[in-house]
Motif scaffolding. Structure first.
Motif, PDB file in Angstrom:
ATOM      1  N   GLN A  99       0.856  -1.188   0.000  1.00  0.00           N
ATOM      2  CA  GLN A  99       0.000   0.000   0.000  1.00  0.00           C
ATOM      3  C   GLN A  99       0.891   1.236   0.000  1.00  0.00           C
ATOM      4  OE1 GLN A  99      -2.926   0.137   3.146  1.00  0.00           O
ATOM      5  NE2 GLN A  99      -3.340   2.292   2.801  1.00  0.00           N
ATOM      6  N   GLU A 100       0.793   2.019  -1.058  1.00  0.00           N
ATOM      7  CA  GLU A 100       1.636   3.205  -1.201  1.00  0.00           C
ATOM      8  C   GLU A 100       1.525   4.117   0.018  1.00  0.00           C
ATOM      9  OE1 GLU A 100       4.495   5.536  -2.423  1.00  0.00           O
ATOM     10  OE2 GLU A 100       3.969   3.681  -3.449  1.00  0.00           O
ATOM     11  N   GLY A 101       2.682   4.457   0.583  1.00  0.00           N
ATOM     12  CA  GLY A 101       2.723   5.360   1.726  1.00  0.00           C
ATOM     13  C   GLY A 101       2.608   4.675   3.079  1.00  0.00           C
ATOM     14  N   LYS A 102       2.272   3.380   3.093  1.00  0.00           N
ATOM     15  CA  LYS A 102       2.190   2.622   4.343  1.00  0.00           C
ATOM     16  C   LYS A 102       3.443   1.758   4.440  1.00  0.00           C
ATOM     17  CE  LYS A 102      -0.541  -0.546   7.072  1.00  0.00           C
ATOM     18  NZ  LYS A 102      -1.649  -1.495   7.098  1.00  0.00           N
ATOM     19  N   TRP A 103       4.434   2.241   5.183  1.00  0.00           N
ATOM     20  CA  TRP A 103       5.736   1.582   5.275  1.00  0.00           C
ATOM     21  C   TRP A 103       5.711   0.504   6.350  1.00  0.00           C
ATOM     22  CZ3 TRP A 103       9.221   2.294   1.604  1.00  0.00           C
ATOM     23  CH2 TRP A 103       9.038   3.383   0.766  1.00  0.00           C
ATOM     24  N   ARG A 107       9.111  -8.675   6.501  1.00  0.00           N
ATOM     25  CA  ARG A 107       9.262  -9.965   7.187  1.00  0.00           C
ATOM     26  C   ARG A 107       8.114 -10.202   8.162  1.00  0.00           C
ATOM     27  NH1 ARG A 107      11.702 -11.859  12.011  1.00  0.00           N
ATOM     28  NH2 ARG A 107      12.060  -9.715  12.662  1.00  0.00           N
ATOM     29  N   THR A 108       7.704  -9.163   8.863  1.00  0.00           N
ATOM     30  CA  THR A 108       6.697  -9.317   9.917  1.00  0.00           C
ATOM     31  C   THR A 108       5.367  -8.638   9.601  1.00  0.00           C
ATOM     32  OG1 THR A 108       7.413  -7.304  11.036  1.00  0.00           O
ATOM     33  CG2 THR A 108       8.487  -9.368  11.699  1.00  0.00           C
ATOM     34  N   GLY A 109       5.373  -7.714   8.654  1.00  0.00           N
ATOM     35  CA  GLY A 109       4.180  -6.940   8.359  1.00  0.00           C
ATOM     36  C   GLY A 109       3.958  -5.804   9.355  1.00  0.00           C
ATOM     37  N   LYS A 110       4.877  -5.676  10.303  1.00  0.00           N
ATOM     38  CA  LYS A 110       4.780  -4.640  11.343  1.00  0.00           C
ATOM     39  C   LYS A 110       5.025  -3.255  10.736  1.00  0.00           C
ATOM     40  CE  LYS A 110       7.409  -3.415  15.447  1.00  0.00           C
ATOM     41  NZ  LYS A 110       8.497  -3.831  16.323  1.00  0.00           N
ATOM     42  N   ASP A 126       8.362   8.146 -10.321  1.00  0.00           N
ATOM     43  CA  ASP A 126       7.897   7.300 -11.429  1.00  0.00           C
ATOM     44  C   ASP A 126       7.036   6.122 -10.968  1.00  0.00           C
ATOM     45  OD1 ASP A 126       9.266   8.930 -13.264  1.00  0.00           O
ATOM     46  OD2 ASP A 126      11.104   7.735 -13.076  1.00  0.00           O
ATOM     47  N   ASN A 127       6.464   6.217  -9.781  1.00  0.00           N
ATOM     48  CA  ASN A 127       5.612   5.161  -9.214  1.00  0.00           C
ATOM     49  C   ASN A 127       6.299   3.806  -9.100  1.00  0.00           C
ATOM     50  OD1 ASN A 127       3.319   6.772  -8.754  1.00  0.00           O
ATOM     51  ND2 ASN A 127       2.763   6.638 -10.910  1.00  0.00           N
ATOM     52  N   VAL A 128       7.605   3.803  -8.876  1.00  0.00           N
ATOM     53  CA  VAL A 128       8.331   2.532  -8.774  1.00  0.00           C
ATOM     54  C   VAL A 128       9.215   2.433  -7.531  1.00  0.00           C
ATOM     55  CG1 VAL A 128       8.338   2.114 -11.271  1.00  0.00           C
ATOM     56  CG2 VAL A 128      10.240   3.355 -10.219  1.00  0.00           C
ATOM     57  N   GLU A 129       9.191   3.418  -6.664  1.00  0.00           N
ATOM     58  CA  GLU A 129      10.073   3.400  -5.495  1.00  0.00           C
ATOM     59  C   GLU A 129       9.320   2.885  -4.275  1.00  0.00           C
ATOM     60  OE1 GLU A 129      13.314   6.811  -6.576  1.00  0.00           O
ATOM     61  OE2 GLU A 129      11.624   7.429  -5.321  1.00  0.00           O
ATOM     62  N   ASN A 130       9.609   1.635  -3.915  1.00  0.00           N
ATOM     63  CA  ASN A 130       8.868   0.975  -2.840  1.00  0.00           C
ATOM     64  C   ASN A 130       9.749   0.340  -1.768  1.00  0.00           C
ATOM     65  OD1 ASN A 130       6.150   1.382  -3.904  1.00  0.00           O
ATOM     66  ND2 ASN A 130       6.861   0.089  -5.567  1.00  0.00           N
ATOM     67  N   CYS A 131      11.051   0.544  -1.828  1.00  0.00           N
ATOM     68  CA  CYS A 131      11.957  -0.008  -0.822  1.00  0.00           C
ATOM     69  C   CYS A 131      12.782   1.125  -0.216  1.00  0.00           C
ATOM     70  CB  CYS A 131      12.868  -1.060  -1.461  1.00  0.00           C
ATOM     71  SG  CYS A 131      11.961  -2.570  -1.915  1.00  0.00           S
ATOM     72  N   VAL A 132      13.362   0.861   0.950  1.00  0.00           N
ATOM     73  CA  VAL A 132      14.080   1.898   1.697  1.00  0.00           C
ATOM     74  C   VAL A 132      15.583   1.616   1.700  1.00  0.00           C
ATOM     75  CG1 VAL A 132      14.351   3.033   3.934  1.00  0.00           C
ATOM     76  CG2 VAL A 132      12.111   2.215   3.232  1.00  0.00           C
ATOM     77  N   HIS A 133      16.350   2.676   1.506  1.00  0.00           N
ATOM     78  CA  HIS A 133      17.795   2.561   1.715  1.00  0.00           C
ATOM     79  C   HIS A 133      18.291   3.785   2.460  1.00  0.00           C
ATOM     80  CE1 HIS A 133      19.361   5.497  -1.269  1.00  0.00           C
ATOM     81  NE2 HIS A 133      18.355   5.121  -2.034  1.00  0.00           N
TER      82      HIS A 133
END
Length: 160
Positions: A99-103, A107-110, A126-133
């Motif tokens: 869900q976009e914006g719900k980080w 592993r746990t869904g927490k 570009d609607n493709v950034e879904n992971c964190v670094h």
């Protein structure tokens, strides 16, 4: 003299509490020397995997997972690991694929609740950034980015 002794003991107590219980073994050439913190070991990769899932599977082989930064002290610790390395982009656990914006931690869904985003992030470019670094070029601030590591050399941090 008594003041200095007291200060020394306080510092020693603090440092001991940060590494208590952690026995960190080398993970070979694929990871830098492990860094103990609050009873866990953190391993920074020396190679770039193809994607987020592959990075996580390497962490699982160590008996852990991508680092789940769930308090401010742990976030600051991870940022210090990145800043003391020569790696610019270091992935940690965190995704908003479901869900976009719900980080969350996949592993746990927490739900994630500790954030230190780079200015104007997350932006889901570009609607493709879904992971964190963590991005060393920006004082190891968090950035949302693609989950496929094809644009730039990327590394990852494991928590064991």
């Amino acid at each position: 003299m008594m003041e200095y002794t007291l200060i020394f003991l306080l510092i020693l107590t603090y440092l001991t509490s940060q590494t208590q219980g952690a026995v960190c073994n080398s993970a070979g050439s694929q990871f830098s020397s492990p860094r103990p913190y609050k009873g866990k070991c953190y391993y920074l990769s020396t190679f770039s995997p193809r994607n987020y899932e592959e990075a996580n599977s390497y962490c699982e082989k160590l008996g852990g997972y991508l680092a789940e930064l769930d308090d401010w002290d742990e976030l600051r610790f991870a940022q210090s690991v990145v800043m003391s390395s020569d790696r610019d982009i270091v992935y940690i656990a965190g995704s908003d694929r479901a869900q976009e914006g719900k980080w969350i931690f996949p592993r746990t869904g927490k739900a994630m609740w500790v954030f230190d985003w780079k200015v104007n992030e997350p932006n889901n470019l570009d609607n493709v950034e879904n992971c964190v670094h963590l991005w060393k070029s920006y004082n190891a601030k968090m950035n949302d980015y693609i989950c496929e590591f094809t644009k730039q050399k990327s590394y990852f941090l494991c928590e064991v």
